[in-house]
Design a protein around this motif. Structure first.
Motif, PDB file in Angstrom:
ATOM      1  N   UNK A 110       0.909  -1.220   0.143  1.00  0.00           N
ATOM      2  CA  UNK A 110      -0.125  -0.106   0.006  1.00  0.00           C
ATOM      3  C   UNK A 110       0.782   1.242  -0.107  1.00  0.00           C
ATOM      4  N   UNK A 111       1.976   1.094   0.415  1.00  0.00           N
ATOM      5  CA  UNK A 111       2.876   2.417   0.390  1.00  0.00           C
ATOM      6  C   UNK A 111       3.712   2.540  -0.865  1.00  0.00           C
ATOM      7  N   UNK A 112       4.178   1.390  -1.486  1.00  0.00           N
ATOM      8  CA  UNK A 112       4.875   1.471  -2.566  1.00  0.00           C
ATOM      9  C   UNK A 112       4.145   1.810  -4.013  1.00  0.00           C
ATOM     10  N   UNK A 177       5.893  16.640  -3.292  1.00  0.00           N
ATOM     11  CA  UNK A 177       4.946  16.286  -2.610  1.00  0.00           C
ATOM     12  C   UNK A 177       5.677  14.786  -2.231  1.00  0.00           C
ATOM     13  N   UNK A 178       6.176  13.816  -3.105  1.00  0.00           N
ATOM     14  CA  UNK A 178       6.199  12.665  -2.994  1.00  0.00           C
ATOM     15  C   UNK A 178       7.711  12.679  -1.904  1.00  0.00           C
ATOM     16  N   UNK A 179       8.458  13.548  -1.910  1.00  0.00           N
ATOM     17  CA  UNK A 179       9.573  13.753  -0.738  1.00  0.00           C
ATOM     18  C   UNK A 179       9.165  13.992   0.288  1.00  0.00           C
ATOM     19  N   UNK A 180       8.136  14.997   0.356  1.00  0.00           N
ATOM     20  CA  UNK A 180       7.645  15.568   1.564  1.00  0.00           C
ATOM     21  C   UNK A 180       6.898  14.139   2.315  1.00  0.00           C
ATOM     22  N   UNK A 181       6.031  13.445   1.451  1.00  0.00           N
ATOM     23  CA  UNK A 181       5.131  12.381   1.888  1.00  0.00           C
ATOM     24  C   UNK A 181       6.233  11.119   2.506  1.00  0.00           C
ATOM     25  N   UNK A 182       7.338  10.841   1.820  1.00  0.00           N
ATOM     26  CA  UNK A 182       8.322  10.017   2.179  1.00  0.00           C
ATOM     27  C   UNK A 182       9.007  10.282   3.545  1.00  0.00           C
ATOM     28  N   UNK A 185       6.543   9.962   6.477  1.00  0.00           N
ATOM     29  CA  UNK A 185       6.096   8.552   6.496  1.00  0.00           C
ATOM     30  C   UNK A 185       7.225   7.797   7.224  1.00  0.00           C
ATOM     31  N   UNK A 186       8.426   7.930   6.799  1.00  0.00           N
ATOM     32  CA  UNK A 186       9.643   7.057   7.505  1.00  0.00           C
ATOM     33  C   UNK A 186      10.031   7.788   8.971  1.00  0.00           C
ATOM     34  N   UNK A 245      -1.031   3.953   5.421  1.00  0.00           N
ATOM     35  CA  UNK A 245      -0.236   2.929   4.950  1.00  0.00           C
ATOM     36  C   UNK A 245       0.478   2.245   6.391  1.00  0.00           C
ATOM     37  N   UNK A 246      -0.105   2.396   7.523  1.00  0.00           N
ATOM     38  CA  UNK A 246       0.269   1.925   8.938  1.00  0.00           C
ATOM     39  C   UNK A 246       0.271   0.414   8.896  1.00  0.00           C
TER      40      UNK A 246
END
Length: 255
Positions: A110-112, A177-182, A185-186, A245-246
């Motif tokens: 669900x994350x990838x 936005x992808x950089x912020x999300x990653x 999330x990490x 995605x938890x």
């Protein structure tokens, strides 16, 4: 099971992964090659389409020049190969996903998957934004700024290098936005901390825009403003994505 058997099993597993990787790469490469061969008869027209923003900014009747012997053939082929890769990108992404998916947990899938799809769409959106909006402004500015005593006749190889640089710059920029999300999330940084860094992000956006675009304020704004807007979108989406995605154990700990 003995140590020797363990080593043999691990070696066989590693080799099977290499074979699977080779097969996936070959299938992805074959898709790109097939699309490339299908597009080759229209290589000249594809380059003409790429050159349209520049030709629209030049005086009527102007043309580009080619200073190399094989440049009129080589540059359209390069452009066609890049277009073929973009067209075949869904197949390439599917092969990458098919290779890594069996080794992922359900919450990791669900994350990838959303990240792969959304990052590809954002990159293509950045390239399209650059082509349809930014190029017209940049080339018009260059043509108007050029002294009247010279004839502007861009070399097709130089033009290709210039537009590819801007395509990459805008494509990567749209990944904000992808950089912020990653990062969120990490757990490397919180949304609250990123909000506190907003002034530095805005300054950094204009610095990046000043470096990768021609020295006119309109071109810089066309890159800096989207960076800021995409950063804000990342701040809005990151918490939602993190919750969606938890892992099960993370959900239990939160509860």
């Amino acid at each position: 099971m003995t140590d020797e058997q363990d080593t043999t099993a691990a070696s066989e597993t590693f080799i099977s992964h290499l074979v699977e990787l080779r097969n996936r790469v070959m299938k992805a490469s074959a898709a790109v090659v097939v699309v490339f061969l299908c597009l080759m008869p229209w290589a000249g027209k594809i380059y003409d389409f790429l050159a349209m923003p520049m030709m629209a900014a030049l005086p009527a009747g102007s043309k580009m020049i080619a200073t190399g012997v094989i440049t009129p053939f080589l540059i359209p082929v390069k452009v066609t190969l890049l277009v073929a890769f973009v067209v075949a990108l869904p197949v390439v992404l599917y092969q990458a996903w098919a290779f890594i998916a069996p080794g992922l947990y359900a919450h990791e899938k669900k994350l990838i998957a959303p990240l792969v799809v959304s990052s590809s769409l954002l990159f293509v959106s950045g390239v399209a934004f650059c082509y349809f909006f930014v190029f017209g402004v940049i080339f018009r500015f260059i043509n108007e700024f050029a002294p009247k005593s010279i004839t502007v006749a861009p070399d097709i190889e130089s033009y290709f290098g210039f537009v590819m640089t801007l395509f990459i710059a805008f494509g990567v920029t749209f990944e904000v936005p992808i950089i912020v999300i990653v990062l969120v999330r990490m757990g490397l940084i919180t949304v609250e901390k990123l909000k506190e860094m907003r002034p530095y992000v805005i300054v950094g956006a204009f610095v990046i825009a000043a470096v990768v675009t021609p020295p006119d304020i309109m071109s810089q704004l066309l890159l800096a403003v989207p960076i800021c807007l995409l950063f804000e979108i990342g701040l809005l989406v990151a918490p939602i994505f993190a919750r969606a995605t938890e892992a099960p154990e993370e959900t239990e700990e939160t509860a």
